[in-house]
Design a protein around this motif. Structure first.
Motif, short mmCIF file in Angstrom:
data_model
loop_
_atom_site.label_atom_id
_atom_site.label_comp_id
_atom_site.label_asym_id
_atom_site.label_seq_id
_atom_site.Cartn_x
_atom_site.Cartn_y
_atom_site.Cartn_z
N GLN A 44 -59.60 30.11 30.18
CA GLN A 44 -58.25 29.59 29.89
C GLN A 44 -58.15 28.08 30.06
OE1 GLN A 44 -56.03 32.37 32.55
NE2 GLN A 44 -54.88 32.86 30.69
N THR A 45 -59.22 27.46 30.49
CA THR A 45 -59.21 26.00 30.68
C THR A 45 -58.88 25.28 29.38
OG1 THR A 45 -60.89 26.19 32.40
CG2 THR A 45 -60.54 24.01 31.46
N GLY A 46 -59.46 25.73 28.27
CA GLY A 46 -59.19 25.12 26.97
C GLY A 46 -57.74 25.22 26.58
N ALA A 47 -57.14 26.38 26.84
CA ALA A 47 -55.72 26.58 26.52
C ALA A 47 -54.85 25.63 27.34
CB ALA A 47 -55.31 28.02 26.77
N ALA A 48 -55.17 25.48 28.63
CA ALA A 48 -54.41 24.57 29.49
C ALA A 48 -54.51 23.14 29.00
CB ALA A 48 -54.89 24.68 30.93
N ALA A 49 -55.73 22.72 28.62
CA ALA A 49 -55.92 21.36 28.12
C ALA A 49 -55.15 21.14 26.82
CB ALA A 49 -57.41 21.09 27.89
N SER A 50 -55.13 22.14 25.95
CA SER A 50 -54.40 22.04 24.69
C SER A 50 -52.89 21.93 24.93
CB SER A 50 -54.70 23.26 23.82
OG SER A 50 -53.96 23.22 22.62
N PHE A 51 -52.39 22.76 25.85
CA PHE A 51 -50.96 22.71 26.18
C PHE A 51 -50.58 21.34 26.74
CE2 PHE A 51 -50.99 27.56 27.08
CZ PHE A 51 -50.83 27.81 25.73
N ARG A 52 -51.44 20.82 27.63
CA ARG A 52 -51.12 19.53 28.25
C ARG A 52 -51.15 18.40 27.22
NH1 ARG A 52 -50.01 17.63 32.93
NH2 ARG A 52 -50.21 19.66 33.91
N SER A 53 -52.11 18.44 26.29
CA SER A 53 -52.18 17.43 25.24
C SER A 53 -50.91 17.45 24.38
CB SER A 53 -53.40 17.69 24.36
OG SER A 53 -53.43 16.79 23.27
N GLU A 54 -50.47 18.64 24.01
CA GLU A 54 -49.24 18.76 23.21
C GLU A 54 -48.03 18.31 24.02
OE1 GLU A 54 -46.82 22.08 20.51
OE2 GLU A 54 -48.71 22.62 21.51
N PHE A 55 -48.03 18.60 25.32
CA PHE A 55 -46.93 18.18 26.20
C PHE A 55 -46.80 16.66 26.20
CE2 PHE A 55 -45.44 16.69 30.34
CZ PHE A 55 -44.27 17.42 30.51
N TYR A 56 -47.94 15.95 26.34
CA TYR A 56 -47.90 14.49 26.36
C TYR A 56 -47.49 13.91 25.01
CZ TYR A 56 -50.15 14.48 30.96
OH TYR A 56 -50.41 14.66 32.29
N GLN A 57 -47.87 14.58 23.92
CA GLN A 57 -47.44 14.14 22.59
C GLN A 57 -45.92 14.23 22.46
OE1 GLN A 57 -49.59 16.47 19.72
NE2 GLN A 57 -51.52 15.40 20.05
N LEU A 58 -45.35 15.31 22.97
CA LEU A 58 -43.89 15.49 22.91
C LEU A 58 -43.19 14.45 23.79
CD1 LEU A 58 -43.61 19.39 23.03
CD2 LEU A 58 -43.27 17.89 21.05
N GLU A 59 -43.78 14.15 24.95
CA GLU A 59 -43.21 13.11 25.82
C GLU A 59 -43.21 11.75 25.12
OE1 GLU A 59 -42.60 13.14 29.98
OE2 GLU A 59 -41.39 14.17 28.48
N SER A 60 -44.33 11.44 24.45
CA SER A 60 -44.42 10.18 23.71
C SER A 60 -43.40 10.14 22.58
CB SER A 60 -45.84 10.02 23.16
OG SER A 60 -45.94 8.85 22.39
#
Length: 359
Positions: free
Chosen positions: A47-63
């Protein structure tokens, strides 16, 4: 069978156990302080890959939210500037109508018109952190020229007032301050040498239309665009080249430049009426731009609400994967500290063992 344990082997075994307990304590300290797993890869596994993907999308939304908030700030500033422009022009128009019935009061209105032109220029040169909101895509330069700017000569174009006076001189074949100006009729001159024909002439009208970007504005017609979410863009700036601003400038300029001259009564009334007509059109169009700007702002704010909702959902999923149970983390920290202290105590006692004591 006889088993024997040497002091060396015991010490080595305790050293290994001590290292393990120290690592366990370090892990517990990190998790207790951060509230997240100390080793994401080890804990989450596949599930590490899923967590990294979620966090990347989270930062994109923040930006994206940061970008959209900057856009909303620009739109707010534009709203204020547009509101100031149409309110100032409306007030001046009312004053102009009130002065119309009084002879020679156009000179008073002329002084006010110069002030209003300065206000119009200042509003068009509004900026947010160095970004000129009415510059089109040329947001790094103040778009509106000062009305009374004096050109040093070619190739620098004449300032707005200079160009108006030049067109007047070329049309009537005498200077604007010439005594002959007082005898120019409002209309009806067989040769067209009257105020009505002059104010409708291409040479004069182009100052506020076709030649607007030569004498008044350095803005571009093309406006800056901003992406407010994936696949969705919107207008992100205004332009000083809108027809509304040309009409406001025309109405104010007519009064400013010609109102101070010695004119006959009919000419004064005609110039006043023409200025009011231009201001009417300019005010109505400015209000329309303000409404359009408000609609864009509403759309961006609605999009922001959607982006925030997506971000919050992602944040919950990230926390579910990465966060540790705080109570469990506190218990593990306490146990790790207790066991490490016990290991230190045992190690110290073993080091005190000496075969000579038992001989």
């Amino acid at each position: 069978m006889v088993y024997s344990v040497s002091t060396l082997s015991s010490s080595l075994r305790l050293s290994d156990y001590l290292i393990d307990q120290r690592a366990r304590l370090d892990k517990a300290v990190i998790e207790n302080a951060s509230k997240k797993h100390a080793d994401m890869g080890l804990t989450l596994g596949a599930q590490t890959g899923a967590a990294a993907s979620f966090r990347s999308e989270f930062y994109q939304l923040e930006s994206q939210l940061d970008t959209n908030r900057q856009l909303v700030t620009r739109l707010d500033v534009m709203d204020t500037a547009l509101d100031n422009m149409h309110n100032s022009a409306s007030t001046f128009r009312s004053d102009l109508i009130a002065l119309k019935s009084n002879s020679n009061n156009l000179k008073t209105a002329s002084n006010l018109a110069y002030t209003e032109l300065d206000k119009l220029t200042n509003s068009l040169n509004t900026n947010v952190s160095g970004v000129y909101v009415f510059g089109g895509i040329n947001t790094g330069t103040a778009p509106a020229a000062d009305f009374q700017f004096k050109s040093p000569g070619a190739p620098v174009p004449l300032g707005p007032e200079e160009q108006i006076e030049k067109v007047f001189n070329d049309y009537f074949m005498h200077g604007i301050d010439d005594p002959a100006t007082a005898s120019i009729p409002a209309s009806g001159d067989p040769l067209g040498k009257d105020w009505e024909t002059f104010l409708e002439s291409p040479a004069f009208k182009d100052i506020f239309d076709a030649d607007w970007t030569t004498h008044w504005s350095s803005a571009t017609d093309e406006k800056m665009t901003s992406t407010i979410e994936n696949g969705v863009t919107t207008t992100g700036s205004g332009s000083a080249n809108e027809k509304a601003f040309g009409e406001l400038a025309e109405g104010l300029s007519i009064v400013a430049v010609f109102g101070k001259l010695e004119l006959n009564v009919e000419a004064e009334k005609f110039i006043t009426d023409r200025a009011v007509n231009s201001l009417n059109g300019g005010v109505d169009k400015t209000i329309a731009i303000e409404a359009q700007n408000g609609a864009i702002k509403t759309n961006v704010e609605r999009t922001n609400s959607d982006v925030i909702a997506k971000r919050d959902v992602l944040n919950v999923r990230i926390n579910d994967l990465e966060n540790v149970d705080e109570n469990r983390a506190a218990v593990e920290l306490s146990l790790a500290q207790t066991q490490l202290e016990a290991t230190y105590a045992i190690t110290a006692k073993i080091k005190d063992l000496n075969i000579l004591k038992y001989l």
